[in-house]
Design a protein around this motif. Structure first.
Motif, PDB file in Angstrom:
ATOM      1  N   ASP A  66       0.812  -1.031   0.013  1.00  0.00           N
ATOM      2  CA  ASP A  66       0.018   0.079   0.148  1.00  0.00           C
ATOM      3  C   ASP A  66       0.841   1.243   0.166  1.00  0.00           C
ATOM      4  N   ASP A  67       0.620   2.306  -1.006  1.00  0.00           N
ATOM      5  CA  ASP A  67       1.567   3.463  -0.965  1.00  0.00           C
ATOM      6  C   ASP A  67       1.284   4.269   0.086  1.00  0.00           C
ATOM      7  N   SER A  68       0.372   3.901   1.294  1.00  0.00           N
ATOM      8  CA  SER A  68       0.352   4.728   2.436  1.00  0.00           C
ATOM      9  C   SER A  68       1.350   4.088   3.617  1.00  0.00           C
ATOM     10  N   SER A  69       2.072   3.145   3.179  1.00  0.00           N
ATOM     11  CA  SER A  69       2.835   2.254   4.314  1.00  0.00           C
ATOM     12  C   SER A  69       3.876   3.143   4.769  1.00  0.00           C
ATOM     13  N   PRO A  70       4.280   3.250   5.823  1.00  0.00           N
ATOM     14  CA  PRO A  70       5.470   4.132   6.298  1.00  0.00           C
ATOM     15  C   PRO A  70       6.608   3.877   5.558  1.00  0.00           C
ATOM     16  N   GLY A  71       6.998   5.224   5.276  1.00  0.00           N
ATOM     17  CA  GLY A  71       8.404   5.445   4.428  1.00  0.00           C
ATOM     18  C   GLY A  71       8.393   4.861   2.940  1.00  0.00           C
ATOM     19  N   TYR A  72       6.981   4.518   2.291  1.00  0.00           N
ATOM     20  CA  TYR A  72       6.915   4.206   1.128  1.00  0.00           C
ATOM     21  C   TYR A  72       7.422   5.173   0.069  1.00  0.00           C
ATOM     22  N   THR A  84      11.689   2.010  -1.286  1.00  0.00           N
ATOM     23  CA  THR A  84      12.093   2.241   0.213  1.00  0.00           C
ATOM     24  C   THR A  84      10.779   1.859   1.023  1.00  0.00           C
ATOM     25  N   LEU A  85      10.808   1.277   2.193  1.00  0.00           N
ATOM     26  CA  LEU A  85       9.735   1.335   3.284  1.00  0.00           C
ATOM     27  C   LEU A  85      10.554   1.285   4.546  1.00  0.00           C
ATOM     28  N   GLU A  86       9.634   1.788   5.631  1.00  0.00           N
ATOM     29  CA  GLU A  86      10.151   1.663   6.893  1.00  0.00           C
ATOM     30  C   GLU A  86       9.332   0.757   7.846  1.00  0.00           C
ATOM     31  N   ASP A  87       9.989   0.031   8.589  1.00  0.00           N
ATOM     32  CA  ASP A  87       9.125  -0.999   9.689  1.00  0.00           C
ATOM     33  C   ASP A  87       9.443  -0.017  11.044  1.00  0.00           C
ATOM     34  N   THR A  88       8.233   0.373  11.384  1.00  0.00           N
ATOM     35  CA  THR A  88       8.135   1.355  12.555  1.00  0.00           C
ATOM     36  C   THR A  88       8.148   0.576  14.103  1.00  0.00           C
ATOM     37  N   GLN A  89       8.048  -0.501  13.894  1.00  0.00           N
ATOM     38  CA  GLN A  89       8.168  -1.689  15.051  1.00  0.00           C
ATOM     39  C   GLN A  89       9.667  -1.828  15.207  1.00  0.00           C
ATOM     40  N   LYS A  90      10.147  -2.445  14.018  1.00  0.00           N
ATOM     41  CA  LYS A  90      11.530  -2.811  14.284  1.00  0.00           C
ATOM     42  C   LYS A  90      12.388  -1.512  14.096  1.00  0.00           C
ATOM     43  N   ARG A  91      11.984  -0.320  13.971  1.00  0.00           N
ATOM     44  CA  ARG A  91      12.640   0.804  13.830  1.00  0.00           C
ATOM     45  C   ARG A  91      13.838   0.516  12.684  1.00  0.00           C
ATOM     46  N   GLN A  92      13.295   0.216  11.345  1.00  0.00           N
ATOM     47  CA  GLN A  92      14.254   0.007  10.393  1.00  0.00           C
ATOM     48  C   GLN A  92      13.940   0.386   9.075  1.00  0.00           C
ATOM     49  N   ARG A  93      15.021   0.964   8.424  1.00  0.00           N
ATOM     50  CA  ARG A  93      14.617   1.418   6.855  1.00  0.00           C
ATOM     51  C   ARG A  93      15.143   0.319   5.956  1.00  0.00           C
ATOM     52  N   TYR A  94      14.331   0.279   5.044  1.00  0.00           N
ATOM     53  CA  TYR A  94      14.577  -0.812   3.965  1.00  0.00           C
ATOM     54  C   TYR A  94      14.729  -0.282   2.615  1.00  0.00           C
ATOM     55  N   LEU A  95      15.844  -0.392   1.867  1.00  0.00           N
ATOM     56  CA  LEU A  95      16.121   0.194   0.682  1.00  0.00           C
ATOM     57  C   LEU A  95      16.380  -0.898  -0.545  1.00  0.00           C
ATOM     58  N   TRP A  96      16.026  -0.847  -1.473  1.00  0.00           N
ATOM     59  CA  TRP A  96      16.170  -1.679  -2.534  1.00  0.00           C
ATOM     60  C   TRP A  96      16.487  -0.985  -3.845  1.00  0.00           C
ATOM     61  N   ILE A  97      17.866  -1.004  -4.628  1.00  0.00           N
ATOM     62  CA  ILE A  97      18.033  -0.319  -5.552  1.00  0.00           C
ATOM     63  C   ILE A  97      18.439  -1.292  -6.738  1.00  0.00           C
ATOM     64  N   ALA A  98      17.822  -1.319  -7.823  1.00  0.00           N
ATOM     65  CA  ALA A  98      18.361  -2.194  -9.014  1.00  0.00           C
ATOM     66  C   ALA A  98      18.677  -0.925  -9.968  1.00  0.00           C
ATOM     67  N   GLU A  99      19.865  -1.339 -10.710  1.00  0.00           N
ATOM     68  CA  GLU A  99      20.354  -0.616 -11.706  1.00  0.00           C
ATOM     69  C   GLU A  99      20.935  -1.449 -13.070  1.00  0.00           C
TER      70      GLU A  99
END
Length: 137
Positions: A66-72, A84-99
């Motif tokens: 869902d585009d309203s997900s934290p950090g989407y 990129t997304l954020e997990d507010t429970q685990k206090r983590q930021r996830y980032l994926w880059i493909a090039e």
């Protein structure tokens, strides 16, 4: 929206399954330039073939959130995928880059870092530079 609904780790699981199916191993990363040991980086080098369709599969997986997900944040072009997304429970930021890089390959870089860690693309650029050197310009 609760974190348990969107689970950023699903993206990593999807990528791991895609890599396993394509027999692509995670690349060893030497990111000693980063002083923060709480940051986890993983990279894969996929073949850039129509039948593999890495960008299309990544886009499909990212759009399942869902585009309203934290950090989407999702940015996509023919050359690059950024999600990129954020997990507010685990206090983590996830980032994926493909090039797309030379040699008909796609570099997929995944990183997880605490929300309060200073974001850095240094490791990604080091990996990309090293692969570009070894594969020729």
């Amino acid at each position: 929206m609760t974190d348990s609904v969107y689970q950023p780790s699903r993206m990593d699981e999807f990528i791991a399954k895609m890599a396993d199916f394509q027999q692509v191993q995670a690349l060893p990363l030497d990111c000693t330039c980063l002083k923060d040991t709480t940051v986890v980086n993983t990279a894969y080098l996929f073949p850039d073939k129509k039948e593999v369709n890495v960008f299309g599969r990544l886009l499909q997986a990212a759009c399942s959130y869902d585009d309203s997900s934290p950090g989407y944040l999702l940015n996509y072009s023919h050359q690059q995928f950024f999600f990129t997304l954020e997990d507010t429970q685990k206090r983590q930021r996830y980032l994926w880059i493909a090039e797309r890089i030379n040699g008909d390959r796609i570099l997929l870089f995944c990183t997880h870092a605490p929300l309060d860690a200073a974001p850095s693309s240094a490791c990604y650029y080091l990996v990309k530079e090293e692969l570009t050197k070894t594969m020729g310009s």
